[in-house]
Design a protein around this motif. Structure first.
Motif, short mmCIF file in Angstrom:
data_model
loop_
_atom_site.label_atom_id
_atom_site.label_comp_id
_atom_site.label_asym_id
_atom_site.label_seq_id
_atom_site.Cartn_x
_atom_site.Cartn_y
_atom_site.Cartn_z
N PHE A 1 -1.99 -3.72 6.67
CA PHE A 1 -1.29 -3.40 5.47
C PHE A 1 0.17 -3.75 5.42
CE2 PHE A 1 -1.57 0.76 7.25
CZ PHE A 1 -0.52 1.31 6.92
N THR A 2 0.72 -4.06 4.16
CA THR A 2 2.22 -3.79 4.03
C THR A 2 2.27 -2.51 3.10
OG1 THR A 2 2.24 -5.30 2.02
CG2 THR A 2 2.40 -6.46 4.20
N THR A 3 3.63 -2.07 3.05
CA THR A 3 3.90 -1.08 2.24
C THR A 3 4.97 -1.49 1.35
OG1 THR A 3 6.02 -0.57 3.71
CG2 THR A 3 3.97 0.57 4.39
N LEU A 4 5.20 -0.33 0.55
CA LEU A 4 6.05 -0.83 -0.68
C LEU A 4 7.54 -1.26 -0.32
CD1 LEU A 4 5.00 2.34 -3.03
CD2 LEU A 4 4.38 -0.15 -3.41
N GLY A 5 7.96 -1.04 0.94
CA GLY A 5 8.87 -1.55 1.44
C GLY A 5 10.06 -0.38 1.85
N PHE A 6 10.13 0.71 0.87
CA PHE A 6 10.80 1.63 1.10
C PHE A 6 10.13 2.99 1.73
CE2 PHE A 6 9.33 2.16 -3.04
CZ PHE A 6 8.56 3.26 -2.96
N GLU A 7 8.90 2.80 1.77
CA GLU A 7 8.06 3.82 2.43
C GLU A 7 7.66 3.35 4.09
OE1 GLU A 7 5.47 5.85 -0.91
OE2 GLU A 7 4.55 4.07 0.10
N GLU A 8 7.71 4.21 4.67
CA GLU A 8 7.13 4.05 6.05
C GLU A 8 5.78 4.35 6.46
OE1 GLU A 8 8.72 3.08 9.39
OE2 GLU A 8 10.22 2.28 7.82
N LEU B 1 0.83 -1.08 -0.18
CA LEU B 1 -0.12 0.05 -0.08
C LEU B 1 0.95 1.15 -0.08
CD1 LEU B 1 -3.00 0.71 0.05
CD2 LEU B 1 -2.66 0.88 2.48
N PRO B 2 0.61 2.14 -1.11
CA PRO B 2 1.67 3.51 -1.08
C PRO B 2 1.09 4.25 -0.05
CG PRO B 2 0.06 3.14 -2.97
CD PRO B 2 -0.10 1.99 -2.15
N ALA B 3 1.89 5.19 0.38
CA ALA B 3 1.71 6.14 1.29
C ALA B 3 0.49 6.90 1.23
CB ALA B 3 2.90 7.05 1.49
N GLU B 4 0.10 7.46 -0.03
CA GLU B 4 -0.98 8.30 -0.34
C GLU B 4 -2.29 7.29 -0.13
OE1 GLU B 4 0.62 6.68 -4.42
OE2 GLU B 4 1.43 7.51 -2.60
N LEU B 5 -2.46 6.20 -0.41
CA LEU B 5 -3.68 5.38 0.24
C LEU B 5 -3.84 5.04 1.34
CD1 LEU B 5 -3.82 3.59 -3.24
CD2 LEU B 5 -4.90 5.64 -2.80
N GLN B 6 -2.88 4.96 2.19
CA GLN B 6 -2.88 4.80 3.65
C GLN B 6 -4.06 5.28 4.48
OE1 GLN B 6 0.94 4.70 5.47
NE2 GLN B 6 1.51 3.38 3.73
N LEU C 1 4.15 -5.95 8.82
CA LEU C 1 2.80 -5.76 8.64
C LEU C 1 2.24 -4.83 9.90
CD1 LEU C 1 -0.13 -6.78 7.73
CD2 LEU C 1 -0.23 -8.30 9.67
N TYR C 2 1.66 -3.78 9.12
CA TYR C 2 1.44 -2.59 9.68
C TYR C 2 -0.11 -2.87 10.26
CZ TYR C 2 5.59 -1.20 8.12
OH TYR C 2 7.04 -1.21 7.96
#
Length: 166
Positions: free
Chosen positions: A128-135, A107-112, A150-151
């Motif tokens: 969700f999980t992120t793209l890996g490089f994003e917090e 999940l990209p930051a802008e859709l969290q 997993l967030y």
């Protein structure tokens, strides 16, 4: 085929009976694996991919215990929607009633934020999980699942939002 980290994610999400995957795109492996475990899954994307659509057809044709439905939808619109009409196809899939969890992979930051708002509207857990490089840009608890993070933004429909890291 589900990778080992995604299999661990499926293990975590399988505790819920009715799930919504946000942003399935053309990666239906988690949704399909959940359906194969008897879960009802509605996978939503602004432009669902052919593999996701095919996975939904296959789970129906193969008599899988659960279900996988793919719906065209924009999480931004679903999160903002004033009426219940926008979310009815998520809740009413297969007569399943209330959604237990909303989840997303990569999940990209802008859709969290909109994803968490959608989970709030549905009174559902959210992970969700992120793209890996994003917090994450929303308050979450971090959990290690199969070597990936997993967030968890909402613990469950009754628990409300996460208070942040454990």
């Amino acid at each position: 085929m589900v990778s080992p980290s995604r299999r661990a994610l499926v293990d975590e999400l399988a505790e819920y009976g009715h799930l919504v995957e946000v942003g399935v795109g053309d990666r239906p492996a988690v949704a399909r694996a959940l359906a194969e475990r008897g879960r009802r899954v509605v996978a939503v994307d602004i432009d669902p991919g052919e593999r996701a659509l095919a996975a939904a057809r296959e789970t129906a044709d193969e008599g899988v215990e659960g279900s996988l439905r793919v719906r065209r939808g924009d999480v931004l619109a679903l999160a903002k929607g004033a009426g219940e009409g926008e979310i009815a196809p998520l809740v009413d899939a297969d007569g399943g009633g209330a959604v237990d969890a909303v989840y997303a992979c990569n999940l990209p930051a802008e859709l969290q934020r909109p994803t968490v708002v959608l989970a709030d509207r549905l009174d559902a857990a959210c992970a969700f999980t992120t793209l890996g490089f994003e917090e994450p840009v929303v308050p979450v608890r971090r959990r290690s699942v199969g070597g990936s993070s997993l967030y968890v933004a909402r613990d469950d429909g009754r628990g409300g939002r996460s208070s942040g890291p454990e």
